[in-house]
Design a protein around this motif. Structure first.
Motif, PDB file in Angstrom:
ATOM      1  N   THR A 172       0.588  -1.185   0.015  1.00 45.23           N
ATOM      2  CA  THR A 172       0.020   0.049  -0.069  1.00 45.23           C
ATOM      3  C   THR A 172       0.948   1.240  -0.096  1.00 45.23           C
ATOM      4  N   ALA A 173       2.095   1.369   0.495  1.00 49.03           N
ATOM      5  CA  ALA A 173       2.921   2.345   0.534  1.00 49.03           C
ATOM      6  C   ALA A 173       3.495   2.645  -0.745  1.00 49.03           C
ATOM      7  N   GLU A 174       3.904   1.685  -1.471  1.00 48.65           N
ATOM      8  CA  GLU A 174       4.258   2.091  -2.917  1.00 48.65           C
ATOM      9  C   GLU A 174       3.202   2.403  -3.690  1.00 48.65           C
ATOM     10  N   ALA A 175       2.059   1.736  -3.651  1.00 51.64           N
ATOM     11  CA  ALA A 175       0.780   2.374  -4.300  1.00 51.64           C
ATOM     12  C   ALA A 175       0.525   3.698  -4.128  1.00 51.64           C
ATOM     13  N   GLU A 176       0.485   4.191  -2.703  1.00 58.00           N
ATOM     14  CA  GLU A 176       0.255   5.454  -2.311  1.00 58.00           C
ATOM     15  C   GLU A 176       1.274   6.323  -2.769  1.00 58.00           C
ATOM     16  N   LEU A 177       2.814   5.988  -2.933  1.00 57.80           N
ATOM     17  CA  LEU A 177       3.783   7.013  -3.728  1.00 57.80           C
ATOM     18  C   LEU A 177       3.435   7.218  -5.106  1.00 57.80           C
ATOM     19  N   ILE A 178       2.988   6.175  -5.629  1.00 53.29           N
ATOM     20  CA  ILE A 178       2.585   6.103  -7.350  1.00 53.29           C
ATOM     21  C   ILE A 178       1.657   7.125  -7.515  1.00 53.29           C
ATOM     22  N   SER A 179       0.533   6.807  -6.525  1.00 56.07           N
ATOM     23  CA  SER A 179      -0.895   7.781  -6.597  1.00 56.07           C
ATOM     24  C   SER A 179      -0.242   9.343  -6.579  1.00 56.07           C
ATOM     25  N   SER A 180       0.674   9.502  -5.607  1.00 54.35           N
ATOM     26  CA  SER A 180       0.937  10.857  -5.497  1.00 54.35           C
ATOM     27  C   SER A 180       1.572  11.488  -6.758  1.00 54.35           C
ATOM     28  N   ILE A 181       2.549  10.721  -7.489  1.00 56.89           N
ATOM     29  CA  ILE A 181       3.026  11.193  -8.769  1.00 56.89           C
ATOM     30  C   ILE A 181       2.032  11.579  -9.588  1.00 56.89           C
ATOM     31  N   VAL A 182       1.076  10.390  -9.927  1.00 59.56           N
ATOM     32  CA  VAL A 182      -0.064  10.391 -10.810  1.00 59.56           C
ATOM     33  C   VAL A 182      -0.870  12.014 -10.513  1.00 59.56           C
ATOM     34  N   THR A 183      -1.063  12.153  -9.141  1.00 56.69           N
ATOM     35  CA  THR A 183      -1.701  13.418  -8.851  1.00 56.69           C
ATOM     36  C   THR A 183      -0.937  14.653  -9.241  1.00 56.69           C
ATOM     37  N   PHE A 184       0.283  14.568  -9.148  1.00 58.85           N
ATOM     38  CA  PHE A 184       1.218  15.496  -9.714  1.00 58.85           C
ATOM     39  C   PHE A 184       0.909  15.680 -11.114  1.00 58.85           C
ATOM     40  N   PHE A 185       1.007  14.860 -11.853  1.00 61.76           N
ATOM     41  CA  PHE A 185       1.145  14.760 -13.388  1.00 61.76           C
ATOM     42  C   PHE A 185      -0.453  15.256 -13.788  1.00 61.76           C
ATOM     43  N   LYS A 186      -1.271  14.839 -13.313  1.00 65.22           N
ATOM     44  CA  LYS A 186      -2.705  15.457 -13.466  1.00 65.22           C
ATOM     45  C   LYS A 186      -2.884  17.015 -13.332  1.00 65.22           C
ATOM     46  N   ARG A 187      -2.281  17.271 -11.938  1.00 63.72           N
ATOM     47  CA  ARG A 187      -2.277  18.768 -11.634  1.00 63.72           C
ATOM     48  C   ARG A 187      -1.668  19.746 -12.727  1.00 63.72           C
ATOM     49  N   VAL A 188      -0.634  19.286 -13.318  1.00 64.42           N
ATOM     50  CA  VAL A 188       0.021  20.137 -14.293  1.00 64.42           C
ATOM     51  C   VAL A 188      -0.271  19.792 -15.730  1.00 64.42           C
TER      52      VAL A 188
END
Ligand SMILES: Nc1ccc(Br)nc1
Length: 446
Positions: free
Chosen positions: A160-176
């Motif tokens: 779940t920790a790795e999944a959370e980290l990838i989710s944070s990067i996806v969130t960044f990509f979407k925001r930009v």
């Protein structure tokens, strides 16, 4: 300047100019090789990018940390043959200590976690944005510094920790404005490698070194990879099987080869299942050849890539459950990623996604008479106390110059301090976009 010109006589004496000595020769005004200046326009983009990094980190409940750029060289002395070790920006300081400009942030984070010991409660969710260095022969003309965004979770063994980290990067990509059609994540686990090596009785001690060699797949010819693996002590049979397994791009196929009992397949299946739940399944794909180039990864590894294949990896990370014990600490489960500030800007440029960032100032304040400079300073202070941004004209300038500067700094309004108005406690406000102009009482200026 009214001071003397350093030749012993004051300005009044008509003296020959001082002899040109090395002190007066012009210095090289460029930054050191491989480094960058950030003049205002570049600094606005950097500030915007780092603000996006920090916004996402805060969205995920992470706390910001930082460490010295200068660290003990010992943090980076790993014997797996990493590029990061070969390019260490290291030296001996005046106290004869071996030190290095940090090439990455993770070892510093591990050091701080050990230092904090039991005084911090787990899990730790820390992020940092810091400058990292390498000393690379400039023959390749590559940079020697970049800024890295890191997010790390300490104390969570589950995927779940790795999944959370990838989710944070996806969130960044979407925001930009970057979408899953622009970039993706290649995901694997070093446990794939581990399980294959175990089948061929390759000693665990070779694991990190083999990972570093495998990470060069696609960067150097496969014959060199094979040669390096064999000279590292991997049998020919194991090398062939290894390269076979590493070419797998399907989790189902991997399970057929490794069987479903191993941790590698279980971890990866859980990660892909979580990706569905998080809603970013379209962003990730399994690729057994992904091992990443840092010796300390022990499990899931991932890297962000541009689907046009024109750029280097955008970011990368993974699980590193054994790093703390290499520094003499008690091991804690850990995972994290690094995200550099260079490739992402190239990608945003390519996709036409660079933000419009110009200097914005609400007010430019100008005295119409040299005797009113103090009055103009008073007006500027009043506005600033109301959190209004003010560019105060600091010298006596013609109005034409003031209007030109107002346009350059994108000022919203011009505040003119003139004698007749000031006598009545008033100033003149000119809205620069519309040309509208009116008088206002100083204490009503908002
Ligand atoms: N590790 C590292 C440091 C600096 C640069 Br530029 N690239 C990679």
């Amino acid at each position: 300047s009214t001071g003397d010109n350093g030749s012993g006589g004051g300005r009044s004496g008509a003296l020959a100019p001082p002899p040109i000595t090395e002190e007066l020769q012009k210095i090289d005004v460029n930054p050191p090789k491989g480094t960058r200046d950030f003049p205002p326009e570049e600094m606005r983009l950097r500030t915007w990018l780092f603000h996006s990094f920090r916004e996402v980190s805060r969205l995920f409940g992470f706390e910001e940390v930082d460490f010295p750029v200068l660290e003990s060289e010992a943090l980076y002395i790993r014997k797996a043959g990493e590029e990061i070790r070969d390019q260490l920006y290291c030296f001996e300081d005046r106290g004869n200590r071996r030190v290095a400009l940090r090439p990455e942030l993770t070892p510093s984070l591990a050091r701080l976690v050990i230092q904090k010991g039991k005084s911090v409660s787990l899990p730790l969710k820390w992020f940092a944005v810091g400058q990292c260095w390498r000393y690379e022969r400039m023959t390749r003309g590559r940079r020697r510094e970049h800024y890295q965004w890191n997010m790390d979770i300490i104390g969570v063994p589950e995927v779940t920790a790795e999944a959370e980290l990838i989710s944070s990067i996806v969130t960044f990509f979407k925001r930009v404005g970057i979408t899953a059609s622009d970039v993706g994540f290649k995901v694997s686990s070093r446990k794939v490698l581990q399980e294959v090596l175990r089948c061929y009785s390759v000693p665990e001690s070779l694991f990190s070194k083999v990972c570093i060699i495998i990470d060069k797949i696609g960067k150097i010819p496969v014959d060199e990879i094979k040669k390096d693996l064999k000279s590292a002590g991997v049998s020919e049979e194991a090398v062939d099987e290894l390269l076979q397994v590493l070419s797998i791009k399907s989790l189902t196929k991997l399970e057929e080869i490794l069987g479903g009992a191993g941790e590698a397949v279980a971890d990866l299946k859980q990660l892909f299942s979580l990706a569905e739940k998080f809603g970013y399944a379209e962003w990730i794909e399994f690729d057994a050849s992904i091992v990443r180039g840092l010796a300390y990864y022990t499990g899931i590894v991932f890297e962000g890539f541009d689907r046009e294949g024109k750029l280097r990896a955008i970011c990368g990370g993974g699980r590193y459950d054994r790093l703390l014990s290499t520094f003499g600490g008690d091991d804690l489960p850990a995972c994290g990623f690094g995200f550099g500030d260079a490739v992402i800007v190239e990608l945003l440029k390519d996709r036409g996604l660079l933000p419009e960032l110009s200097l914005q100032v609400e007010n430019i304040v100008c005295a119409l008479d040299v005797d009113l400079q103090g009055a103009a300073a008073r007006v500027a202070s009043i506005l600033r106390e109301k959190s209004q941004t003010v560019d105060l004209v600091l010298e006596s300038k013609p109005l034409k110059w003031v209007f030109k500067r107002a346009a350059r700094i994108n000022a919203h309004r011009l505040i003119l301090v003139g004698n007749s108005e000031w006598q009545r406690g008033m100033v003149v406000v000119k809205i620069l976009s519309s040309g509208e102009q009116y008088e206002v009482k100083l204490d009503e200026l908002v």
